[in-house]
Design a protein around this motif. Structure first.
Motif, PDB file in Angstrom:
ATOM      1  N   ALA A   1      68.818  49.186 -22.173  1.00 48.77           N
ATOM      2  CA  ALA A   1      67.834  48.972 -23.233  1.00 48.77           C
ATOM      3  C   ALA A   1      66.420  49.050 -22.677  1.00 48.77           C
ATOM      4  N   GLN A   2      66.227  48.518 -21.467  1.00 47.40           N
ATOM      5  CA  GLN A   2      64.897  48.595 -20.855  1.00 47.40           C
ATOM      6  C   GLN A   2      64.513  50.045 -20.573  1.00 47.40           C
ATOM      7  N   TYR A   3      65.431  50.828 -20.008  1.00 39.29           N
ATOM      8  CA  TYR A   3      65.122  52.229 -19.728  1.00 39.29           C
ATOM      9  C   TYR A   3      64.816  52.983 -21.019  1.00 39.29           C
ATOM     10  N   TRP A   4      65.544  52.647 -22.088  1.00 40.04           N
ATOM     11  CA  TRP A   4      65.230  53.260 -23.375  1.00 40.04           C
ATOM     12  C   TRP A   4      63.822  52.877 -23.826  1.00 40.04           C
ATOM     13  N   ASP A   5      63.447  51.616 -23.666  1.00 39.16           N
ATOM     14  CA  ASP A   5      62.121  51.164 -24.078  1.00 39.16           C
ATOM     15  C   ASP A   5      61.030  51.882 -23.286  1.00 39.16           C
ATOM     16  N   TRP A   6      61.328  52.252 -22.048  1.00 35.52           N
ATOM     17  CA  TRP A   6      60.368  53.021 -21.256  1.00 35.52           C
ATOM     18  C   TRP A   6      60.042  54.358 -21.921  1.00 35.52           C
ATOM     19  N   THR A   7      61.009  54.939 -22.623  1.00 36.75           N
ATOM     20  CA  THR A   7      60.780  56.258 -23.231  1.00 36.75           C
ATOM     21  C   THR A   7      59.726  56.201 -24.327  1.00 36.75           C
ATOM     22  N   ARG A   8      59.424  55.006 -24.803  1.00 33.94           N
ATOM     23  CA  ARG A   8      58.402  54.878 -25.851  1.00 33.94           C
ATOM     24  C   ARG A   8      57.005  54.759 -25.243  1.00 33.94           C
ATOM     25  N   ASN A   9      56.940  54.748 -23.909  1.00 30.05           N
ATOM     26  CA  ASN A   9      55.658  54.699 -23.207  1.00 30.05           C
ATOM     27  C   ASN A   9      55.829  55.467 -21.901  1.00 30.05           C
ATOM     28  N   MET A  10      55.933  56.798 -22.004  1.00 28.01           N
ATOM     29  CA  MET A  10      56.232  57.630 -20.845  1.00 28.01           C
ATOM     30  C   MET A  10      55.115  57.552 -19.808  1.00 28.01           C
ATOM     31  N   GLN A  11      55.530  57.381 -18.536  1.00 28.72           N
ATOM     32  CA  GLN A  11      54.574  57.259 -17.442  1.00 28.72           C
ATOM     33  C   GLN A  11      55.039  58.074 -16.240  1.00 28.72           C
ATOM     34  N   LEU A  12      54.187  58.180 -15.220  1.00 23.84           N
ATOM     35  CA  LEU A  12      54.561  58.886 -13.990  1.00 23.84           C
ATOM     36  C   LEU A  12      55.736  58.214 -13.304  1.00 23.84           C
ATOM     37  N   THR A  13      55.784  56.909 -13.351  1.00 23.32           N
ATOM     38  CA  THR A  13      56.918  56.146 -12.848  1.00 23.32           C
ATOM     39  C   THR A  13      56.844  54.761 -13.479  1.00 23.32           C
ATOM     40  N   TYR A  14      57.741  53.886 -13.062  1.00 25.07           N
ATOM     41  CA  TYR A  14      57.783  52.550 -13.654  1.00 25.07           C
ATOM     42  C   TYR A  14      57.892  51.506 -12.552  1.00 25.07           C
ATOM     43  N   TYR A  15      57.782  50.261 -12.949  1.00 21.69           N
ATOM     44  CA  TYR A  15      57.692  49.166 -11.986  1.00 21.69           C
ATOM     45  C   TYR A  15      58.846  49.148 -10.993  1.00 21.69           C
ATOM     46  N   SER A  16      60.070  49.320 -11.467  1.00 23.04           N
ATOM     47  CA  SER A  16      61.228  49.164 -10.588  1.00 23.04           C
ATOM     48  C   SER A  16      61.961  50.461 -10.283  1.00 23.04           C
TER      49      SER A  16
ATOM     50  N   GLY B   1      61.987  55.142 -10.684  1.00 28.32           N
ATOM     51  CA  GLY B   1      61.268  56.366 -10.974  1.00 28.32           C
ATOM     52  C   GLY B   1      61.434  56.783 -12.426  1.00 28.32           C
ATOM     53  N   PRO B   2      60.804  57.891 -12.824  1.00 26.98           N
ATOM     54  CA  PRO B   2      60.774  58.278 -14.239  1.00 26.98           C
ATOM     55  C   PRO B   2      61.982  59.081 -14.712  1.00 26.98           C
ATOM     56  N   LEU B   3      62.895  59.515 -13.809  1.00 24.94           N
ATOM     57  CA  LEU B   3      63.962  60.421 -14.218  1.00 24.94           C
ATOM     58  C   LEU B   3      64.851  59.815 -15.295  1.00 24.94           C
ATOM     59  N   ILE B   4      65.160  58.533 -15.178  1.00 14.62           N
ATOM     60  CA  ILE B   4      66.037  57.886 -16.154  1.00 14.62           C
ATOM     61  C   ILE B   4      65.416  57.934 -17.553  1.00 14.62           C
ATOM     62  N   ALA B   5      64.102  57.759 -17.632  1.00 13.01           N
ATOM     63  CA  ALA B   5      63.428  57.827 -18.936  1.00 13.01           C
ATOM     64  C   ALA B   5      63.437  59.244 -19.480  1.00 13.01           C
ATOM     65  N   TRP B   6      63.269  60.236 -18.606  1.00 13.10           N
ATOM     66  CA  TRP B   6      63.313  61.634 -19.057  1.00 13.10           C
ATOM     67  C   TRP B   6      64.679  61.970 -19.645  1.00 13.10           C
ATOM     68  N   ILE B   7      65.739  61.537 -18.971  1.00 11.26           N
ATOM     69  CA  ILE B   7      67.091  61.857 -19.434  1.00 11.26           C
ATOM     70  C   ILE B   7      67.378  61.192 -20.779  1.00 11.26           C
ATOM     71  N   ILE B   8      67.077  59.908 -20.870  1.00 12.11           N
ATOM     72  CA  ILE B   8      67.332  59.192 -22.126  1.00 12.11           C
ATOM     73  C   ILE B   8      66.507  59.781 -23.257  1.00 12.11           C
ATOM     74  N   SER B   9      65.261  60.123 -22.972  1.00 12.98           N
ATOM     75  CA  SER B   9      64.397  60.706 -24.001  1.00 12.98           C
ATOM     76  C   SER B   9      64.966  62.027 -24.512  1.00 12.98           C
ATOM     77  N   THR B  10      65.542  62.813 -23.610  1.00 10.42           N
ATOM     78  CA  THR B  10      66.127  64.101 -24.005  1.00 10.42           C
ATOM     79  C   THR B  10      67.275  63.909 -24.988  1.00 10.42           C
ATOM     80  N   TRP B  11      68.198  63.012 -24.665  1.00  9.91           N
ATOM     81  CA  TRP B  11      69.388  62.863 -25.498  1.00  9.91           C
ATOM     82  C   TRP B  11      69.130  62.037 -26.756  1.00  9.91           C
ATOM     83  N   THR B  12      68.185  61.102 -26.717  1.00 13.52           N
ATOM     84  CA  THR B  12      67.862  60.387 -27.955  1.00 13.52           C
ATOM     85  C   THR B  12      67.082  61.286 -28.912  1.00 13.52           C
TER      86      THR B  12
END
Length: 530
Positions: free
Chosen positions: A43-58, A60-71
């Motif tokens: 759920a946290q990684y999904w929430d990252w997709t609503r505020n795309m960034q170069l990376t995240y606190y814990s 990298g950004p790849l997980i957000a890119w993947i989730i954003s693609t399929w959602t």
């Protein structure tokens, strides 16, 4: 069983196709059946997709890119969030089979490796849950086989030095190294292991001309490209991401002050046994030491059928990693999934051992196959398993939909203006789950109260919502609100204890506070724990 082994050897592509297609559709069916709510990290990684960034606190950004693609394709649903895990698992299996069957010419061992992969709990979970380990494992697997391929020089007969190293494998190494770092910083470990592997081969049988030069170039490019987005982001955010990693691994903070401790090793070892199962773990370890014996030439007969390059690759990428994290658990808390990178080589070792040693022991092989199939079935039909709640590891993943509906009902029934009510918690996982499961998927907030820093602390709080009301949600049943919460509002209701349900059965418990008249105060923990 001997006929099955013969069939694997003579029709490996057919068996690989059956295994990969069947397990992939089983995972798709599992997602579509809605047997589990999202893990809070998902759920946290999904929430990252609503505020795309170069990376995240814990991460990298790849997980957000993947989730954003399929959602984008399937919508902001559990199926959409998790579909990338199914795709990642399918491709990982294809790479494992191709590498062992085609590159190594070990077709029957390749099929057994797919069977081990699909009956090992850690890979079963990674084929369903959309976590950073899924794309990370795929990148690691591809990089490992690219590294092996790089040791194979050009074929003789073409107009060039037949011992010259090829270029394409090094391009793939750089690509998958960079991509893996964008998934998880642990990918950096590939650089050291690949150098160790190259040095072993250089001593034992030599390397193609230009190999080391191209390897260091590929590793340098991969590390630079992979770390550049995270470096830029960390420079902009006081290096909090790197500080978090150092704190997590025990290199800074309170954990760093105590060099050796003995209370972490047994829990960590128990996690490894649970992730691999006792029998596959034994097969992996025996295969690892068998491969090491080939490298050291301690055995006159190579029962695994490995050449020097293969034995060195598997032993280097399994044993040092697995035992490093085991030893590191004497220093600090090591999460079980940290060692999952060693399981890429480990699953191949187990497949090789199974293929080499058990083809004449049909009854024992039947036992391991039965246990593996049982585990696969239990995971995909876990709702039918009559386990008590306190023994069911999936219990903590259930009840979020019920909670989200309850929050909306409270908004409508307990507040004069539901449009001016924000939702909050004090833990990132709760905050993310509320963001996903409350109907309408609103923006949620995470109060910094007696905890480590997280991604939500780098985003704006609700300070602009002066005079608004709020719903504050905590895990389990609590009787008293925190002092920091009291400072934020003019009035707070008595706790509401809410027992969620999932498909008619009791699920998780929560405490809900109704908070009125927000005054603009937003707590921040001055200790800055990472």
């Amino acid at each position: 069983m001997l006929s099955l082994t013969h069939s694997f050897k003579n029709k490996p592509l057919m068996w690989a196709f059956i295994i990969i297609v069947f397990t992939t559709f089983a995972r798709i069916w599992f997602l579509g059946s809605g047997q589990l709510n999202l893990v809070q990290d998902e759920a946290q990684y999904w929430d990252w997709t609503r505020n795309m960034q170069l990376t995240y606190y814990s991460k990298g950004p790849l997980i957000a890119w993947i989730i954003s693609t399929w959602t984008f394709i399937f919508g902001n649903t559990e199926f959409g969030v998790r579909f990338g895990s199914v795709v990642g698992s399918m491709i990982t299996q294809m790479v494992l089979f191709w590498g062992m069957a085609k590159l190594w010419k070990r077709p029957s061992a390749a099929v057994w490796t797919l069977i081990v992969y699909n009956t090992m709990p850690v890979f079963l979970a990674l084929g369903i849950l959309m976590t950073t380990d899924n794309p990370f494992i795929l990148c690691w697997t591809c990089a490992v086989f690219a590294l092996y391929s790089a040791t194979i020089p050009y074929s003789p007969g073409i107009e060039r030095d037949s011992n010259e190293s090829r270029t394409l494998p090094f391009v793939l190494i750089a690509f998958f190294l960079a991509l893996g770092i964008l998934a998880k910083y642990t990918m950096l470990g590939f650089t050291g292991l690949s150098v160790i592997y190259a040095l072993i081969l250089m001593k034992k049988e030599g390397l193609p001309s230009g190999f080391l030069k191209k390897l260091f170039a590929a590793l340098s490019v991969g590390v630079f490209v992979g770390f550049l987005p995270t470096l830029i982001w960390n420079v902009q955010n006081d290096f909090v991401g790197y500080k978090h990693v150092l704190y997590l691994i025990g290199a800074s903070g309170a954990s760093a002050s105590q060099l050796i401790r003995f209370d972490r090793i047994l829990p960590y070892l128990g996690e490894q046994i649970g992730m691999a199962t006792p029998w596959w773990l034994i097969f992996m370890l025996s295969g690892g030491f068998g491969a090491l014996a080939v490298v050291l030439k301690k055995k006159s007969k190579n029962l695994l059928g490995l050449n020097n390059k293969q034995a060195a690759l598997l032993s280097v990428f399994f044993l040092p990693v697995w035992f490093f994290f085991l030893m590191w658990s004497f220093h600090t808390k090591v999460l079980g999934n940290w060692a999952v990178i060693s399981y890429v080589s480990g699953v191949m070792l187990a497949g090789l051992v199974f293929d080499a040693f058990w083809n004449r022991r049909g009854h024992l092989r039947s036992v391991w196959l039965f246990l593996g199939i049982l585990i696969f079935g239990l995971l995909h039909f876990q709702n039918l398993v009559p386990l008590p709640d306190h023994l069911n590891p999936t219990h903590r993943l259930k009840g979020w939909t019920d909670l989200g509906q309850q929050v909306v009902e409270l908004e409508k029934s307990q507040f004069k203006n539901p449009s001016k009510v924000f939702i909050m918690s004090e833990q990132y996982d709760m905050t993310a789950a509320l963001a996903f499961y409350v109907p309408g998927q609103p923006r949620t907030y995470c109060a910094w109260i007696d905890r480590r820093m997280n991604q939500y602390d780098l985003w704006p709080g609700p300070q602009e919502n002066l005079g608004w009301d709020a719903i504050y949600v905590l895990k389990d049943f609590k009787e008293k609100p925190d002092d920091e919460l009291i400072k934020m509002f003019g009035r707070i209701s008595p706790p509401i204890h809410f027992q969620t349900t999932f498909r008619g059965k009791p699920a998780r418990k929560f405490t809900i506070y109704l908070c009125y008249d927000y005054n603009g105060y937003w707590p921040r923990d001055k200790r800055l724990r990472f």
